[in-house]
Design a protein around this motif. Structure first.
Motif: not given
Length: 67
Positions: A22-25, A30-31, A35-37, A44-48
């Protein structure tokens, strides 16, 4: 159940969640190799999440996403 097909970007994000849990945005951002905004990673997370591959729990003002 059929095969799940992810876009390259979705697969990058899912891989972070699978490998790091489990991870925050910000954690996901950072992982990633690219280098995405912040907003791009969030989209992407909301789409998933809409596709039911990801869920989240609220942690203060942040959401912690999980595969």
């Amino acid at each position: 159940m059929g095969n799940v097909v992810f876009t390259d970007r979705e697969l990058d994000v899912m891989t972070v969640l699978w490998e790091h849990g489990p991870s925050t945005v910000a954690d996901v951002r950072v992982r990633l190799a690219d280098d995405l905004a912040y907003t791009t990673v969030l989209t992407v997370l909301r789409t998933l999440e809409e596709k039911r591959h990801v869920g989240h729990t609220e942690e203060g003002r942040a959401f912690r996403y999980h595969a």
